[in-house]
Motif scaffolding. Sequence first.
Motif, mmCIF file in Angstrom:
data_model
loop_
_atom_site.group_PDB
_atom_site.id
_atom_site.type_symbol
_atom_site.label_atom_id
_atom_site.label_comp_id
_atom_site.label_asym_id
_atom_site.label_seq_id
_atom_site.Cartn_x
_atom_site.Cartn_y
_atom_site.Cartn_z
ATOM 1 N N GLY A 58 6.514 52.521 -12.956
ATOM 2 C CA GLY A 58 6.849 52.388 -11.556
ATOM 3 C C GLY A 58 7.235 51.004 -11.114
ATOM 4 O O GLY A 58 7.543 50.117 -11.913
ATOM 5 N N GLU A 59 7.197 50.836 -9.799
ATOM 6 C CA GLU A 59 7.764 49.678 -9.133
ATOM 7 C C GLU A 59 6.728 48.576 -8.915
ATOM 8 O O GLU A 59 5.564 48.842 -8.581
ATOM 9 C CB GLU A 59 8.325 50.110 -7.778
ATOM 10 C CG GLU A 59 9.002 49.023 -6.980
ATOM 11 C CD GLU A 59 9.557 49.560 -5.673
ATOM 12 O OE1 GLU A 59 9.240 48.965 -4.621
ATOM 13 O OE2 GLU A 59 10.298 50.557 -5.696
ATOM 14 N N VAL A 60 7.161 47.331 -9.098
ATOM 15 C CA VAL A 60 6.363 46.161 -8.733
ATOM 16 C C VAL A 60 7.217 45.253 -7.857
ATOM 17 O O VAL A 60 8.448 45.287 -7.924
ATOM 18 C CB VAL A 60 5.861 45.389 -9.974
ATOM 19 C CG1 VAL A 60 4.926 46.252 -10.795
ATOM 20 C CG2 VAL A 60 7.020 44.904 -10.841
ATOM 21 N N GLN A 61 6.563 44.479 -7.014
ATOM 22 C CA GLN A 61 7.273 43.648 -6.051
ATOM 23 C C GLN A 61 6.947 42.172 -6.257
ATOM 24 O O GLN A 61 5.833 41.817 -6.644
ATOM 25 C CB GLN A 61 6.912 44.073 -4.615
ATOM 26 C CG GLN A 61 7.343 45.485 -4.287
ATOM 27 C CD GLN A 61 7.107 45.871 -2.842
ATOM 28 O OE1 GLN A 61 6.385 45.189 -2.106
ATOM 29 N NE2 GLN A 61 7.720 46.966 -2.406
ATOM 30 N N PHE A 62 7.945 41.330 -5.957
ATOM 31 C CA PHE A 62 7.805 39.884 -6.069
ATOM 32 C C PHE A 62 8.197 39.274 -4.722
ATOM 33 O O PHE A 62 9.290 39.525 -4.218
ATOM 34 C CB PHE A 62 8.700 39.338 -7.177
ATOM 35 C CG PHE A 62 8.493 40.022 -8.505
ATOM 36 C CD1 PHE A 62 7.408 39.719 -9.308
ATOM 37 C CD2 PHE A 62 9.384 41.002 -8.943
ATOM 38 C CE1 PHE A 62 7.208 40.367 -10.523
ATOM 39 C CE2 PHE A 62 9.202 41.653 -10.139
ATOM 40 C CZ PHE A 62 8.108 41.325 -10.939
ATOM 41 N N GLY A 347 7.216 59.118 -17.207
ATOM 42 C CA GLY A 347 6.015 58.299 -17.120
ATOM 43 C C GLY A 347 5.245 58.507 -15.831
ATOM 44 O O GLY A 347 5.757 59.080 -14.860
ATOM 45 N N PRO A 348 4.005 57.996 -15.744
ATOM 46 C CA PRO A 348 3.103 58.322 -14.630
ATOM 47 C C PRO A 348 3.318 57.542 -13.347
ATOM 48 O O PRO A 348 2.646 57.813 -12.344
ATOM 49 C CB PRO A 348 1.718 58.026 -15.222
ATOM 50 C CG PRO A 348 1.967 56.931 -16.220
ATOM 51 C CD PRO A 348 3.314 57.246 -16.815
ATOM 52 N N MET A 349 4.180 56.557 -13.319
ATOM 53 C CA MET A 349 4.496 55.815 -12.088
ATOM 54 C C MET A 349 3.242 55.216 -11.438
ATOM 55 O O MET A 349 3.143 55.108 -10.215
ATOM 56 C CB MET A 349 5.220 56.732 -11.092
ATOM 57 C CG MET A 349 6.405 57.475 -11.660
ATOM 58 S SD MET A 349 7.663 56.368 -12.318
ATOM 59 C CE MET A 349 8.319 55.750 -10.808
ATOM 60 N N LYS A 350 2.294 54.806 -12.253
ATOM 61 C CA LYS A 350 1.004 54.359 -11.718
ATOM 62 C C LYS A 350 1.113 53.098 -10.887
ATOM 63 O O LYS A 350 0.390 52.929 -9.887
ATOM 64 C CB LYS A 350 0.018 54.127 -12.877
ATOM 65 C CG LYS A 350 -1.375 53.655 -12.457
ATOM 66 C CD LYS A 350 -2.070 54.643 -11.534
ATOM 67 C CE LYS A 350 -3.564 54.396 -11.443
ATOM 68 N NZ LYS A 350 -3.942 53.092 -10.933
ATOM 69 N N PHE A 351 1.996 52.172 -11.246
ATOM 70 C CA PHE A 351 2.100 50.935 -10.473
ATOM 71 C C PHE A 351 2.724 51.194 -9.098
ATOM 72 O O PHE A 351 2.411 50.502 -8.134
ATOM 73 C CB PHE A 351 2.893 49.878 -11.242
ATOM 74 C CG PHE A 351 2.150 49.315 -12.433
ATOM 75 C CD1 PHE A 351 0.781 49.443 -12.558
ATOM 76 C CD2 PHE A 351 2.834 48.640 -13.440
ATOM 77 C CE1 PHE A 351 0.093 48.925 -13.651
ATOM 78 C CE2 PHE A 351 2.162 48.112 -14.532
ATOM 79 C CZ PHE A 351 0.781 48.258 -14.640
ATOM 80 N N SER A 352 3.589 52.199 -8.991
ATOM 81 C CA SER A 352 4.112 52.581 -7.681
ATOM 82 C C SER A 352 3.004 53.161 -6.810
ATOM 83 O O SER A 352 2.916 52.887 -5.608
ATOM 84 C CB SER A 352 5.235 53.609 -7.819
ATOM 85 O OG SER A 352 6.388 53.022 -8.374
ATOM 86 N N TYR A 353 2.160 53.968 -7.417
ATOM 87 C CA TYR A 353 1.007 54.529 -6.705
ATOM 88 C C TYR A 353 0.088 53.409 -6.205
ATOM 89 O O TYR A 353 -0.308 53.384 -5.026
ATOM 90 C CB TYR A 353 0.254 55.470 -7.647
ATOM 91 C CG TYR A 353 -1.068 55.982 -7.117
ATOM 92 C CD1 TYR A 353 -1.120 57.048 -6.223
ATOM 93 C CD2 TYR A 353 -2.263 55.403 -7.531
ATOM 94 C CE1 TYR A 353 -2.330 57.525 -5.749
ATOM 95 C CE2 TYR A 353 -3.476 55.874 -7.060
ATOM 96 C CZ TYR A 353 -3.508 56.928 -6.168
ATOM 97 O OH TYR A 353 -4.723 57.389 -5.698
#
Length: 431
Positions: A58-62, A347-353
């Motif tokens: 999933g997605e991460v932000q900076f 994949g589980p997209m855990k970082f977006s969650y």
Amino acid sequence: MRISKFEEKKIDLYSREIRILEAEFKIESFGYYDFYLNYEPIENFSKSYVFINNLAYGEVQFYEGKNYSYLGELKLKPEKYTFQIAFPYEDFKINFLEIKEKDQSNSKIKNFKIRNNLSDNAKRILEFFQKIYANYIIAGQHTNTSAGPEIAYIEYITGEKPALRGFDLLSYTPATKTQEMTPHAIIEIEGNKGSIEKALEWGRDFGGIVTFCWHWYAPLGGKDKTFYTINTDFDLEKALIEGTEENKALLRDIYMIGEKLSIFRGLDLPILWRPLHEADGRWFWWGAKGPENYKKLYHLLYEILTEKFKLNNLIWIWNAPHPDWEIEEDLYDIAGIDNYVPPGNHGPMKFSYDLLLKLTDYRKLVALTENGPIPDPDLLFEYEAYFLWFMPWFGDFVFNESFNSKEHLKKVYNHEKVITLNKLRKLFSMR
């Protein structure tokens, strides 16, 4: 542990080559681990996708002016892993990836509250959502046209229908005839007509759950699909000034949508309402003038639909997941994120969650409000990514097997923890 050795590679993403940074790490004992990334400071906000063992997490932000980001939490087994992150901008440089073991998970909703000013059935469905949270995920499918061939295709392949059907209000305002219209735009608008009637059928007659988004054609026109910023000079800042031509057109559209949605209020049919979606991306005109103008528009829309039209059956979804674009917690019920990962990657997209939980202070239920490939339910529950629902986009995201194969659809729709329309009827009813 800290990992500072990264190798640059390239992968294919939606028919284009992208650069990634890759590193290996080894977990010695089974448990929960927090992931942090230290990088060279950046001037402008950016975001990227993370992959572990080639699965999408999933997605991460900076954030501008910072050099340290919390990626999220994972439950990991003792083994070797490969960490990959796509370049969020050209000169992105990682100093190190930090992985910290901890005693227990903290990635669950805490203190979720149901708003008092909701209709009885809206409250009931939110209570149902609370009950199934972390135990099930709802199968959703967006249908851009009223015919919704995606539903028939899914049923043909799997024997089941989604419990949640997504509709769009893109054809329900007057400024949809624009300059330089492409055949695709015309077909899209014509095919979308009748969506209100189909949504009524889905909720009232089939016992399904209805969600609406609104690709809002710019109230004063432009070219082709004017919900895109690039295709209109409609100025939201001017539209928020009372009495301007832009303001009159804006209010005209909102009142027209209010009238349409009132049909559902009369039947006390709850609507999962996702307006002004993806505003933080700025590619839609309602996000083009930045977060403050977006918030003013959201507040105006909420006030008119809630106070003037008394639409207490709307369950509001905030879908601009960025701290600068955050809406007050008493003005929405569910937080959503839209993620499109490489075709066939489940994949589980855990970082977006985890990103959504952190943005909402762990107080809101969260959903995967748009996606391409459907995350593997086994991985969702293994990694404790407790999205309330998934919602593939229409067309090729369903029909093209590179995104979701027939075998994957069968697995998902026949999974014991996935709520289909048949299972929804057994677990919950509006009647």
